[in-house]
Design a protein around this motif. Structure first.
Motif, short mmCIF file in Angstrom:
data_model
loop_
_atom_site.label_atom_id
_atom_site.label_comp_id
_atom_site.label_asym_id
_atom_site.label_seq_id
_atom_site.Cartn_x
_atom_site.Cartn_y
_atom_site.Cartn_z
N LEU A 17 -20.65 29.83 16.42
CA LEU A 17 -19.80 28.79 15.84
C LEU A 17 -19.66 27.60 16.79
O LEU A 17 -19.58 26.45 16.36
CB LEU A 17 -18.43 29.37 15.49
CG LEU A 17 -18.43 30.33 14.30
CD1 LEU A 17 -17.07 31.00 14.14
CD2 LEU A 17 -18.82 29.61 13.01
N TRP A 18 -19.64 27.86 18.09
CA TRP A 18 -19.64 26.74 19.06
C TRP A 18 -20.88 25.89 18.86
O TRP A 18 -20.81 24.65 18.81
CB TRP A 18 -19.59 27.27 20.49
CG TRP A 18 -19.47 26.18 21.51
CD1 TRP A 18 -18.33 25.74 22.10
CD2 TRP A 18 -20.53 25.35 22.01
NE1 TRP A 18 -18.61 24.68 22.94
CE2 TRP A 18 -19.95 24.42 22.92
CE3 TRP A 18 -21.90 25.29 21.79
CZ2 TRP A 18 -20.70 23.46 23.60
CZ3 TRP A 18 -22.66 24.33 22.46
CH2 TRP A 18 -22.07 23.43 23.35
N GLN A 19 -22.03 26.55 18.74
CA GLN A 19 -23.29 25.84 18.56
C GLN A 19 -23.30 25.05 17.25
O GLN A 19 -23.72 23.89 17.20
CB GLN A 19 -24.46 26.83 18.62
CG GLN A 19 -24.61 27.48 19.98
CD GLN A 19 -25.66 28.58 20.03
OE1 GLN A 19 -26.10 28.98 21.11
NE2 GLN A 19 -26.08 29.09 18.89
N ALA A 20 -22.83 25.68 16.18
CA ALA A 20 -22.80 25.01 14.88
C ALA A 20 -21.88 23.80 14.92
O ALA A 20 -22.18 22.75 14.35
CB ALA A 20 -22.35 25.98 13.80
N ASN A 21 -20.75 23.92 15.61
CA ASN A 21 -19.82 22.79 15.70
C ASN A 21 -20.39 21.66 16.56
O ASN A 21 -20.12 20.48 16.28
CB ASN A 21 -18.48 23.26 16.25
CG ASN A 21 -17.55 23.79 15.16
OD1 ASN A 21 -17.08 23.04 14.32
ND2 ASN A 21 -17.34 25.10 15.16
N ALA A 22 -21.19 22.01 17.57
CA ALA A 22 -21.84 20.97 18.37
C ALA A 22 -22.82 20.17 17.51
O ALA A 22 -22.88 18.94 17.60
CB ALA A 22 -22.56 21.60 19.56
N VAL A 23 -23.56 20.88 16.66
CA VAL A 23 -24.48 20.19 15.74
C VAL A 23 -23.69 19.39 14.72
O VAL A 23 -24.03 18.24 14.39
CB VAL A 23 -25.42 21.21 15.05
CG1 VAL A 23 -26.24 20.54 13.95
CG2 VAL A 23 -26.34 21.85 16.08
#
Length: 309
Positions: A17-23
């Motif tokens: 979810l951190w990665q998805a939010n960064a995108v």
């Protein structure tokens, strides 16, 4: 409420979810739109569901992307965000690797319970890891240590360590840092000696091959240096037919227009290895990775290669 312009498919772990939010943040900026323009859709994968055995026994890293690929191809999401090291070398038909975010620190971190460093762990100490690569590299340095399978997300593994189910574990520094947990690291392992997983520290975004609208926006997020390094590493892995059943490591570094790569194949006990190095133009990244893969494969003993079958 208006429908979102773009929907991101992702696993539901805190790191995913951190990665998805960064995108998502990057897309909102690129679109010049409000936060409602990009929606995150969490998808439970087979890899998340299997916790009772190593993934190498269950089908490999593709188990983390299968259901997300299905959602992408069926149009339920417009793009998918992955840890690059979890992506199979052969993507699902109809999907492409569309963007990579700037790469984070590639090093592995030791989280020691019994001692702060790998060298200081007591004789016979138990090290938990879900990675054959990390297990082989640990055994190469410390053949006396016992390596056991250790599954779960980052916090789950830290909790298991706190309960002293193992004496130490290893995790990617990038993941710890993204979750604000980097202070748990007791030793950072040098990337030249303890080579990372191919793709470690990189966030990869896939999309449908024919979706011009989404691909155009994603190009604005792409980091060329990371994309070149990842192309080289994935080409190396593809030649070796690497999977979760194979201890393979490697790292490509891009400096200006030059790419330098070092790859490594290990026996599971870490006692034997074949390594290779190559350098050339970053624009030839995939060709360099494939050439290095062929070289390493040609010099690897047949019984070690049999592990790739």
């Amino acid at each position: 409420m208006a429908a979102p312009l773009l929907r991101i498919g992702t696993r539901g772990s805190p790191l995913a979810l951190w990665q998805a939010n960064a995108v998502r943040d990057g897309l909102i900026a690129a679109l010049g739109a409000g936060p409602e323009a990009v929606e995150i859709v969490t998808i439970r994968t087979t890899g998340d569901a299997i916790q009772d055995r190593p993934l190498s026994e269950a089908g490999g890293k593709g188990l983390f992307v299968k259901e997300i690929d299905e959602a992408l191809l069926e149009g339920r999401v417009d793009l998918a965000v992955h840890s690059a090291k979890d992506l199979p070398t052969d993507l699902a038909d109809g999907t492409i690797l569309a963007a990579t975010l700037p790469r984070a620190d590639v090093r592995d971190a030791l989280i020691g319970g019994a001692a702060p460093t790998l060298a200081e762990l007591p004789h016979g100490a138990v090290v938990g890891t879900a990675s054959l690569r990390r297990g082989a590299l640990v055994r190469r340095r410390r053949p006396d240590l016992k390596v056991v399978s250790f599954r779960g997300n980052v916090q789950t593994r830290l909790d298991k360590l706190a309960r002293r189910e193992v004496d130490a574990t290893l995790l990617a520094l990038a993941g710890l840092t993204r979750l604000g947990l980097q202070n748990h690291a007791t030793e950072l392992l040098d990337a030249d000696d303890f080579l990372p997983a191919l793709g470690q520290g990189a966030v990869a975004v896939t999309a449908r091959a024919g979706d011009a609208r989404t691909l155009d926006v994603l190009r604005r997020l792409d980091c060329p240096a990371t994309a070149a390094a990842l192309a080289c590493e994935r080409a190396f892995l593809k030649v070796l037919d690497g999977s979760c059943r194979t201890p393979i490591a490697g790292l490509a570094r891009v400096d200006g227009g030059t790419l330098r790569f070092r790859g490594l194949v290990l026996s599971e006990d870490g006692a034997r290895e074949t390594s290779g190095e190559i350098a050339g133009a970053a624009s030839d990244a995939a060709a360099l990775g494939a050439e290095s893969g062929r070289d390493v494969k040609a010099r690897t003993p047949p019984d070690l290669l049999a592990a790739f079958g």
